[in-house]
Scaffold this active site. Structure first.
Site, PDB file in Angstrom:
ATOM      1  N   HIS A 100       0.783  -1.104   0.092  1.00 29.74           N
ATOM      2  CA  HIS A 100      -0.178  -0.072   0.208  1.00 29.74           C
ATOM      3  C   HIS A 100       0.914   1.059  -0.147  1.00 29.74           C
ATOM      4  CE1 HIS A 100       0.836  -1.226   4.282  1.00 29.74           C
ATOM      5  NE2 HIS A 100       0.644   0.108   4.315  1.00 29.74           N
ATOM      6  N   HIS A 102       0.834   5.272   0.943  1.00 27.87           N
ATOM      7  CA  HIS A 102      -0.032   6.318   1.821  1.00 27.87           C
ATOM      8  C   HIS A 102       0.264   7.583   1.094  1.00 27.87           C
ATOM      9  CE1 HIS A 102      -0.101   4.254   5.643  1.00 27.87           C
ATOM     10  NE2 HIS A 102       0.942   3.556   5.222  1.00 27.87           N
TER      11      HIS A 102
HETATM   12  P1  5GP Z   1       1.438   0.576   7.584  1.00 30.17           P
HETATM   13  O1  5GP Z   1       1.756   0.721   8.986  1.00 30.17           O
HETATM   14  O2  5GP Z   1       1.397  -0.873   7.228  1.00 30.17           O
HETATM   15  O3  5GP Z   1       2.518   1.283   6.489  1.00 30.17           O
HETATM   16  O4  5GP Z   1      -0.142   1.194   7.143  1.00 30.17           O
HETATM   17  C1  5GP Z   1      -1.092   0.262   7.399  1.00 30.17           C
HETATM   18  C2  5GP Z   1      -2.365   1.402   7.621  1.00 30.17           C
HETATM   19  O5  5GP Z   1      -3.613   0.773   7.227  1.00 30.17           O
HETATM   20  C3  5GP Z   1      -2.423   2.235   8.786  1.00 30.17           C
HETATM   21  O6  5GP Z   1      -2.317   3.587   8.473  1.00 30.17           O
HETATM   22  C4  5GP Z   1      -3.892   1.707   9.219  1.00 30.17           C
HETATM   23  O7  5GP Z   1      -4.619   2.697   9.941  1.00 30.17           O
HETATM   24  C5  5GP Z   1      -4.472   1.533   8.002  1.00 30.17           C
HETATM   25  N1  5GP Z   1      -5.650   0.300   8.251  1.00 30.17           N
HETATM   26  C6  5GP Z   1      -5.458  -0.927   8.980  1.00 30.17           C
HETATM   27  N2  5GP Z   1      -6.567  -1.506   9.063  1.00 30.17           N
HETATM   28  C7  5GP Z   1      -7.443  -0.817   8.267  1.00 30.17           C
HETATM   29  C8  5GP Z   1      -8.710  -1.077   7.925  1.00 30.17           C
HETATM   30  O8  5GP Z   1      -9.465  -2.121   8.274  1.00 30.17           O
HETATM   31  N3  5GP Z   1      -9.437  -0.089   7.104  1.00 30.17           N
HETATM   32  C9  5GP Z   1      -8.777   1.048   6.618  1.00 30.17           C
HETATM   33  N4  5GP Z   1      -9.431   1.547   6.008  1.00 30.17           N
HETATM   34  N5  5GP Z   1      -7.489   1.174   7.157  1.00 30.17           N
HETATM   35  C10 5GP Z   1      -6.719   0.241   7.769  1.00 30.17           C
END
Ligand code: 5GP
Ligand code: ZN
Length: 137
Positions: A100, A102
């Site tokens: 993903h 951001h």
């Molecule tokens: P990472 O920390 O892996 O770069 O980002 C994961 C992101 O996914 C986090 O910012 C978190 O808020 C988001 N996230 C986790 N679970 C969900 C979900 O069920 N729905 C949505 N829309 N975002 C999620």
């Protein structure tokens, strides 16, 4: 589709999300924790652990959409600035292991996102050696 992957479930529609863009390859939806208003995630529909595990073509497709979605987010939020980040592996802050990107609109540098690059004196010999190593890998 990977069974225990939350973003695969979102792509499949098994878990609801606030969609902002969708096409055959990519889905973009609002991050549930909204670091700033409009914080959006762009994900490939086909599961991959992170960008380091994706081929160049799939990555190019994803980033073409990142650019498009970032412009849409900017138009909608009128944010004057933005960060685009992808965390790869736990040390780098990855918590969901489905690629993903951001998109984080920035309205002020006093918000809850901190990214800082510490400056170091350049060692040009070291830089040349490292650049060569990367070129040849
Ligand atoms: P990472 O920390 O892996 O770069 O980002 C994961 C992101 O996914 C986090 O910012 C978190 O808020 C988001 N996230 C986790 N679970 C969900 C979900 O069920 N729905 C949505 N829309 N975002 C999620
Ligand atoms: Zn997945």
């Amino acid at each position: 589709m990977v069974d225990d992957c939350i973003f695969c479930k979102i792509v499949a529609g098994d878990i609801p999300s606030s969609k902002v863009y969708e096409d055959e390859e990519v889905l973009a939806f609002l991050d549930i924790s909204q670091v700033t208003p409009g914080h959006t995630l762009v994900v490939p529909k086909k599961h991959a652990r992170n960008l380091l595990e994706m081929d160049e073509t799939t990555t190019a497709q994803l980033f073409a959409r990142v650019s498009k979605v970032a412009q849409k987010v900017k138009a909608a939020t009128q944010a004057p600035a933005m960060n685009i980040i992808s965390n790869m592996e736990e040390i780098a802050g990855q918590t969901v292991f489905h690629t993903h990107v951001h998109i984080i609109p920035r309205y002020t540098d006093q918000d809850e996102l901190t990214i800082s690059f510490t400056e170091h004196e350049p060692n040009f010999e070291q830089l040349a050696r490292l650049a060569g190593k990367i070129q040849n890998s």
